[in-house]
Design a protein around this motif. Structure first.
Motif, short mmCIF file in Angstrom:
data_model
loop_
_atom_site.label_atom_id
_atom_site.label_comp_id
_atom_site.label_asym_id
_atom_site.label_seq_id
_atom_site.Cartn_x
_atom_site.Cartn_y
_atom_site.Cartn_z
N VAL A 121 0.83 -1.20 0.00
CA VAL A 121 0.00 0.00 0.00
C VAL A 121 0.87 1.25 0.00
N GLU A 122 1.88 1.27 0.86
CA GLU A 122 2.74 2.46 0.95
C GLU A 122 3.52 2.68 -0.35
N ARG A 123 3.96 1.60 -0.99
CA ARG A 123 4.64 1.74 -2.29
C ARG A 123 3.69 2.30 -3.34
N ALA A 124 2.47 1.76 -3.38
CA ALA A 124 1.50 2.21 -4.38
C ALA A 124 1.10 3.66 -4.16
N ALA A 125 1.04 4.06 -2.90
CA ALA A 125 0.64 5.44 -2.59
C ALA A 125 1.67 6.45 -3.07
N GLN A 126 2.91 6.03 -3.26
CA GLN A 126 3.92 6.93 -3.81
C GLN A 126 3.61 7.28 -5.26
N GLN A 127 2.94 6.35 -5.94
CA GLN A 127 2.50 6.61 -7.31
C GLN A 127 1.17 7.36 -7.31
#
Length: 381
Positions: free
Chosen positions: A356-362
């Motif tokens: 989730v945290e990785r995707a939120a960077q996008q």
């Protein structure tokens, strides 16, 4: 136990996830979003969080009352969706703290598995017969399709027959032992819906969804008296008060969205109201894994559930799909068109926080299409 933080994450393809943390180390997850207005809902969650920090997350009903009624200006999709995601997360925390699934806290299970349907055809439906056949071969026993692309207030006989021919093609492809639901998506006027519905009757659709726009719900009574096709509505109704005048109109299926209509708490009440009018529940859910998990928890506890929408493979997903943010996809796995009841605590799923945290960077900036008629005027999407 006290709430210590509420964090929102804008994740592809078009979702918002909410993480609610506590001083007991228990974390709850919710999905507060209005598709195309994700940033606005995030702002609403941030405002509501000021009240929640430092309070006991298990006081779900009191928090729901304050968050929905504590402001002078109330209601609408943004506020009710913000509250919905918070409500889901609070139920998740309470279930985990009790080591019980949410459906157990709602009175216990009334079924062991839930039938789901798959989408075919896209926004401008095409090749629906082959897609429907493929979904049945994959194990689904029901599909849903858009009935049309944009339509004028009273469209031509040819465009009218196209709608019927598409549904007929799907019926021929999947046979009478499977179901097809048809979503008008509010694209038809009352007059056009009145023209199309009788033509669909021989094809026995499971239901027709949003035969008219929600602002024209006063016409649903006349439509339901005219046709034997079961009518469904509710994805753009946000509270039991919005459903109050619709349920007696003769609709067959109520479709509140657990991420739009005030969360688990309010959709459970809408389901009970619907039961009094012999109206079945088919929660709207073209969203992410948390919204689906919350919908399923309700479905396992609600007597009048008909079927559950889910978004695996739906045409809105590009590059990310329903199961991408789960540690274990098992609780949401669809087998032979059904999801079996999990005994896991809370919402029954474990979110992959790192994903989730990785995707939120996008992040994302999803917006619904703006359609126009050939003359340049606005057309309903």
């Amino acid at each position: 136990m006290k709430i210590t933080a509420l964090d929102t994450f804008l994740v592809p393809p078009r979702w918002v996830f909410l993480r609610v943390r506590t001083d007991a180390g228990i974390t709850g997850w919710g999905e507060p979003v209005v598709e195309g207005r994700a940033e606005t809902v995030r702002a609403a969650v941030a405002e509501l969080s000021e009240y929640l920090i430092g309070r006991d997350p298990r006081h779900i009903e009191d928090h729901w009352q304050v968050l929905t009624r504590g402001g002078f200006y109330r209601g609408g999709p943004v506020l009710s969706s913000a509250v919905a995601g918070i409500d889901q997360a609070l139920w998740d925390i309470t279930g985990k703290a009790s080591n019980l699934p949410v459906y157990a806290l709602l009175g216990g299970p009334v079924r062991d598995k839930i039938r789901t349907y798959a989408w075919v055809g896209g926004d401008r439906p095409a090749e629906v017969a082959d897609q429907a056949r493929a979904q049945v071969e994959a194990g689904f026993t029901a599909v849903k399709m858009n009935g049309s692309a944009e339509m004028t207030a009273i469209d031509t006989p040819a465009r009218t027959r196209e709608v019927v021919d598409r549904v007929a093609a799907v019926r021929a492809a999947i046979g009478d032992t499977n179901d097809v639901a048809v979503d008008f998506h509010g694209r038809m006027s009352t007059a056009q819906a009145r023209r199309v519905l009788p033509l669909l009757e021989p094809l026995l659709p499971m239901f027709v969804e949003e035969a008219v726009l929600p602002e024209h719900s006063a016409h649903l009574g006349a439509l339901s008296r005219q046709t034997s096709v079961p009518l469904a509505t509710g994805e753009r109704l946000y509270s039991r008060w919005d459903f109050r005048d619709v349920l007696p109109s003769g609709i067959a299926v109520a479709q509140p969205d657990v991420s739009h209509a005030g969360g688990i708490s309010e959709v459970r009440r809408i389901a009970a109201m619907a039961e009094a009018y012999d109206v079945a529940l088919a929660p709207h859910c073209p969203l992410g894994p948390i919204a689906l998990a919350a919908s399923l928890q309700l479905g396992f506890a609600v007597p009048n559930l008909l079927i559950q929408e889910q978004s695996l493979g739906i045409h809105y997903h590009h590059g990310n799909d329903l199961l991408d943010y789960l540690v274990d996809t098992g609780p949401l796995r669809v087998e032979q068109g059904e999801v079996r009841r999990t005994r896991a605590a809370g919402l029954g799923i474990e979110i992959d926080e790192a994903a989730v945290e990785r995707a939120a960077q996008q992040g994302h900036r999803w917006r619904n299409p703006v359609w126009r008629h050939p003359d340049g005027s606005f057309a309903e999407w």
